[in-house]
Write an enzyme that holds these catalytic residues in place. Structure first.
Site, PDB file in Angstrom:
ATOM      1  N   GLU A 295       0.819  -1.213   0.000  1.00  0.00           N
ATOM      2  CA  GLU A 295       0.000   0.000   0.000  1.00  0.00           C
ATOM      3  C   GLU A 295       0.856   1.268   0.000  1.00  0.00           C
ATOM      4  O   GLU A 295       0.453   2.300  -0.539  1.00  0.00           O
ATOM      5  CB  GLU A 295      -0.964   0.014   1.189  1.00  0.00           C
ATOM      6  CG  GLU A 295      -2.115  -0.983   1.081  1.00  0.00           C
ATOM      7  CD  GLU A 295      -1.732  -2.394   1.488  1.00  0.00           C
ATOM      8  OE1 GLU A 295      -0.541  -2.642   1.807  1.00  0.00           O
ATOM      9  OE2 GLU A 295      -2.630  -3.266   1.484  1.00  0.00           O
TER      10      GLU A 295
ATOM     11  N   LYS B 253     -17.352  -1.005   5.883  1.00  0.00           N
ATOM     12  CA  LYS B 253     -17.806  -1.952   4.849  1.00  0.00           C
ATOM     13  C   LYS B 253     -19.320  -1.882   4.666  1.00  0.00           C
ATOM     14  O   LYS B 253     -19.822  -1.902   3.540  1.00  0.00           O
ATOM     15  CB  LYS B 253     -17.369  -3.356   5.263  1.00  0.00           C
ATOM     16  CG  LYS B 253     -17.599  -4.403   4.223  1.00  0.00           C
ATOM     17  CD  LYS B 253     -16.953  -5.719   4.638  1.00  0.00           C
ATOM     18  CE  LYS B 253     -17.118  -6.772   3.556  1.00  0.00           C
ATOM     19  NZ  LYS B 253     -16.449  -8.022   3.926  1.00  0.00           N
TER      20      LYS B 253
ATOM     21  N   MET C 208      24.383   7.978   2.781  1.00  0.00           N
ATOM     22  CA  MET C 208      24.282   9.249   3.502  1.00  0.00           C
ATOM     23  C   MET C 208      24.529   9.050   5.002  1.00  0.00           C
ATOM     24  O   MET C 208      25.097   9.915   5.667  1.00  0.00           O
ATOM     25  CB  MET C 208      22.898   9.879   3.261  1.00  0.00           C
ATOM     26  CG  MET C 208      22.765  11.289   3.752  1.00  0.00           C
ATOM     27  SD  MET C 208      24.033  12.381   3.052  1.00  0.00           S
ATOM     28  CE  MET C 208      23.108  13.244   1.798  1.00  0.00           C
TER      29      MET C 208
HETATM   30  C1  LIG Z   1      12.346   5.257   5.498  1.00  0.00           C
HETATM   31  C2  LIG Z   1      13.660   5.865   5.896  1.00  0.00           C
HETATM   32  N1  LIG Z   1      14.443   5.237   6.791  1.00  0.00           N
HETATM   33  C3  LIG Z   1      15.636   5.771   7.156  1.00  0.00           C
HETATM   34  C4  LIG Z   1      16.058   6.955   6.609  1.00  0.00           C
HETATM   35  C5  LIG Z   1      17.391   7.570   7.023  1.00  0.00           C
HETATM   36  N2  LIG Z   1      18.295   7.644   5.867  1.00  0.00           N
HETATM   37  C6  LIG Z   1      18.475   8.778   5.154  1.00  0.00           C
HETATM   38  S1  LIG Z   1      19.476   8.586   3.853  1.00  0.00           S
HETATM   39  C7  LIG Z   1      19.755   6.980   4.231  1.00  0.00           C
HETATM   40  C8  LIG Z   1      20.656   6.135   3.367  1.00  0.00           C
HETATM   41  C9  LIG Z   1      20.118   5.954   1.988  1.00  0.00           C
HETATM   42  O1  LIG Z   1      20.840   4.936   1.357  1.00  0.00           O
HETATM   43  P1  LIG Z   1      20.715   4.673  -0.187  1.00  0.00           P
HETATM   44  O2  LIG Z   1      19.302   4.637  -0.591  1.00  0.00           O
HETATM   45  O3  LIG Z   1      21.526   3.489  -0.540  1.00  0.00           O
HETATM   46  O4  LIG Z   1      21.301   5.991  -0.821  1.00  0.00           O
HETATM   47  P2  LIG Z   1      22.776   6.611  -0.761  1.00  0.00           P
HETATM   48  O5  LIG Z   1      22.800   7.554   0.395  1.00  0.00           O
HETATM   49  O6  LIG Z   1      23.744   5.493  -0.611  1.00  0.00           O
HETATM   50  O7  LIG Z   1      22.893   7.328  -2.073  1.00  0.00           O
HETATM   51  C10 LIG Z   1      19.051   6.611   5.385  1.00  0.00           C
HETATM   52  C11 LIG Z   1      19.076   5.267   6.023  1.00  0.00           C
HETATM   53  C12 LIG Z   1      15.186   7.581   5.695  1.00  0.00           C
HETATM   54  N3  LIG Z   1      15.483   8.746   5.131  1.00  0.00           N
HETATM   55  N4  LIG Z   1      14.021   7.004   5.324  1.00  0.00           N
END
Ligand SMILES: Cc1ncc(C[n+]2csc(CCOP(=O)(O)OP(=O)(O)O)c2C)c(N)n1
Length: 552
Positions: free
Chosen positions: A49, A161, A466
């Site tokens: 969803e 429902k 990040m």
């Molecule tokens: C649902 C959710 N959980 C945790 C986070 C915290 N968070 C922000 S950026 C990130 C890493 C993202 O990793 P990736 O998608 O591999 O992208 P990259 O930074 O490696 O380009 C996290 C865990 C978030 N923004 N959203």
């Protein structure tokens, strides 16, 4: 005329001009799906969803029109909540219609019963729990009116429902819900703004997503050109200015160029238009534009003074405010201010991009050079999102779809599916990270069902990049939970879902393969292995002022 509640919902949606809905059926909304079976609405079966909610958002963000998603009660509704909260923070008009257990069972912990109304209250612009079939005749048009009027936002309608199964006789259909004309801006405020602008020596226009929601991009650019006001934008405001416009200084804030943030630091008048002083944009708020008077223009007057008290607040539709302001401002050229900005830019030249063709900046630029300027770019959340904001040459509004306020990983793939469905004639590109893609990877199955003009560029660093970057820079390199112990083979995964795929590690020339991938008639995924040590620079350390950003 005699209709059941479920039939009323589908008929009223059609009368609103809706042609497609996204969702997943379950016990509490099966009457609605039965009515859908007999309606002209197209239904896209998502695999989660949250995916359905983000697909609806993709349509709404790309078109500016309200879009609809369905979920059943209990887990269906709770799965939808993140996408609804995301729409609330970025002011996106989404209508979510959830099934609820029958009225007599509400409050009994019935199977799949959850208080959807209570849970959704803080994350919606408005929500309804329907008590009788007659209410639907008022509530459905009202929900659309609320979603698109004033500051847009998500509206949830919870329908038990038994209400879906009740019949009603009525004589005429209600008018579809449409946007209430916004209030006219106060002319004395406009005159005052024009006066402040003519007296300012160093003004800056700070624009946000509100300009795009109001379809006022051209007007904002005209104000900047006519009155020689350099402009900066938030992530949500990207695309208002052409990236090559000499008056445009790019994105401000946490990952903005040092010269952009320093220009803001020196301004004496800040025109904050359709923006909300988000902390990612302002940094330490006390030190944001410390010497500037502030004119804040917004459709939502609750934003005035929420973060920074404006010297002048202009309440109303941003397009009307800009139109009126344009008729009051004089043409100015502000040579001294332009020279000062040129000097700031010289002091902090943009860093040379690596000559490694596989580095993220070059991949992003290559992709941009291979598609038309009307291509829609979606992102997930993380380093790749910020690299896209820094390096993709946007030139039109509604061409960057990104989760700004909530920053929700998993947004990208379903939002891109929605955008591609709503724009079959345009190319849609998703830049994502391996962490984000895995958060809604099941929607590759939906993508395979639909066969859309969507190319997925996966920046694969084997990390939550990040998070790793923040640990490196601000947590003494105490790396925890930011590296994936195993890295799945995304090419095989994509192929498993029936999606064509490429892996750049197999090729010498990225441009050649990107070009081939972008020309694929079907959806396709390109795995781009990148080194985990790539960081997004500059970056403002947590709690610091924007002018304290670090470069390496
Ligand atoms: C649902 C959710 N959980 C945790 C986070 C915290 N968070 C922000 S950026 C990130 C890493 C993202 O990793 P990736 O998608 O591999 O992208 P990259 O930074 O490696 O380009 C996290 C865990 C978030 N923004 N959203």
């Amino acid at each position: 005329m005699k209709y059941s509640g479920a039939e009323l919902i589908t008929q009223l949606l059609e009368r609103q001009g809706i042609d497609t809905v996204f969702g997943i059926p379950g016990g509490a909304n099966l009457p609605l799906y039965n009515a859908l079976y007999k309606s002209n609405l197209k239904h896209i079966l998502a695999r989660h969803e949250q995916g359905a909610g983000f697909m609806a958002q993709g349509v709404a963000r790309a078109t500016g029109k309200a879009a609809v998603c369905f979920a059943t009660s209990g887990p269906g509704a709770t799965n939808l909540l993140t996408a609804i909260a995301d729409a609330k923070l970025d002011s996106i008009p989404v209508i979510a219609i959830t099934g609820q257990v029958s009225s007599g069972l509400i409050g009994t912990d019935a199977f799949q019963e959850i208080d959807t109304y209570g849970m959704s209250m803080p994350v919606t612009k408005h929500n309804f729990l329907i008590r009788s079939v007659a209410e639907l005749l008022e509530v459905i048009p009202e929900a659309f009116r609320i979603a698109v009027s004033g500051r847009p936002g998500p509206v949830l309608i919870d329908v038990p429902k038994d209400v879906q199964q009740q019949y009603i006789e009525f004589s005429s259909w209600p008018e579809p819900g449409s946007k209430i004309p916004p209030i006219k801006p106060d002319i004395s405020g406009i005159r005052e703004a024009a006066r402040m602008l003519s007296e300012a020596k160093r003004p800056v226009l700070y624009i946000g997503g509100g300009i795009i929601h109001a379809n006022a991009s051209e007007l904002a650019v005209r104000l900047s050109h006519c009155s020689s006001v350099p402009a900066v934008c938030t992530l949500m405001g990207m695309g208002v200015f052409k990236s090559e416009d000499p008056h445009y200084l790019g994105m401000l804030g946490m990952h903005g160029a040092r010269s952009t943030n320093e220009t803001l630091h020196n301004c004496d008048l800040l025109l904050a238009f359709g923006t909300r002083f988000d902390d990612r944009a302002t940094g330490k708020v006390k030190e944001f534009c410390p010497g500037a008077r502030i004119i804040h223009a917004d459709i939502d007057n609750s934003e005035f003074g929420k973060i920074r008290k404006p010297h002048l607040a202009l309440h109303g539709d941003i397009g009307e405010i800009l139109t009126s302001l344009l008729s009051h401002v004089e043409k100015m050229d502000r040579t001294d201010w332009m020279n000062q900005i040129a000097q700031i830019k010289q002091k902090y030249p943009s860093k040379a991009v690596s000559d490694d063709l596989f580095c993220p900046a070059n991949i992003i630029k290559s992709v941009a050079s291979l598609v038309d300027s009307d291509a829609i770019v979606c992102t997930d959340v993380g380093q790749h999102q910020m690299w896209v904001a820094q390096y993709y040459p946007f030139s039109r509004p509604r061409t960057l779809l990104s989760s700004g306020g909530l920053g929700t990983m998993g947004f990208g793939l379903p939002a891109a599916i929605g955008a591609a469905l709503a724009n079959p004639e345009r190319k849609v590109i998703l830049f994502t990270g391996d962490g984000s893609l895995l958060m809604n990877i099941q929607e590759l199955a939906t993508l395979a069902d639909l066969n859309l003009n969507l190319t997925i560029i996966l920046f694969n660093n084997g990390h939550l990049g990040m998070v790793r970057q923040q640990q490196e820079l601000f947590y003494d390199k105490n790396y925890i939970a930011s590296r994936f112990a195993t890295n799945p083979d995304f090419r095989t995964i994509a192929e498993g879902f029936g999606i064509t795929s490429y892996d750049l590690k197999d090729y010498d020339s990225p441009v050649h393969i990107l070009s081939r991938a972008l020309k694929e008639e079907n959806s396709c995924l390109v795995n781009v292995p990148i080194h985990y040590s790539n960081n997004v620079m500059p970056i403002v350390p947590p709690g610091a002022a924007n002018i304290e950003s670090i470069e390496r």
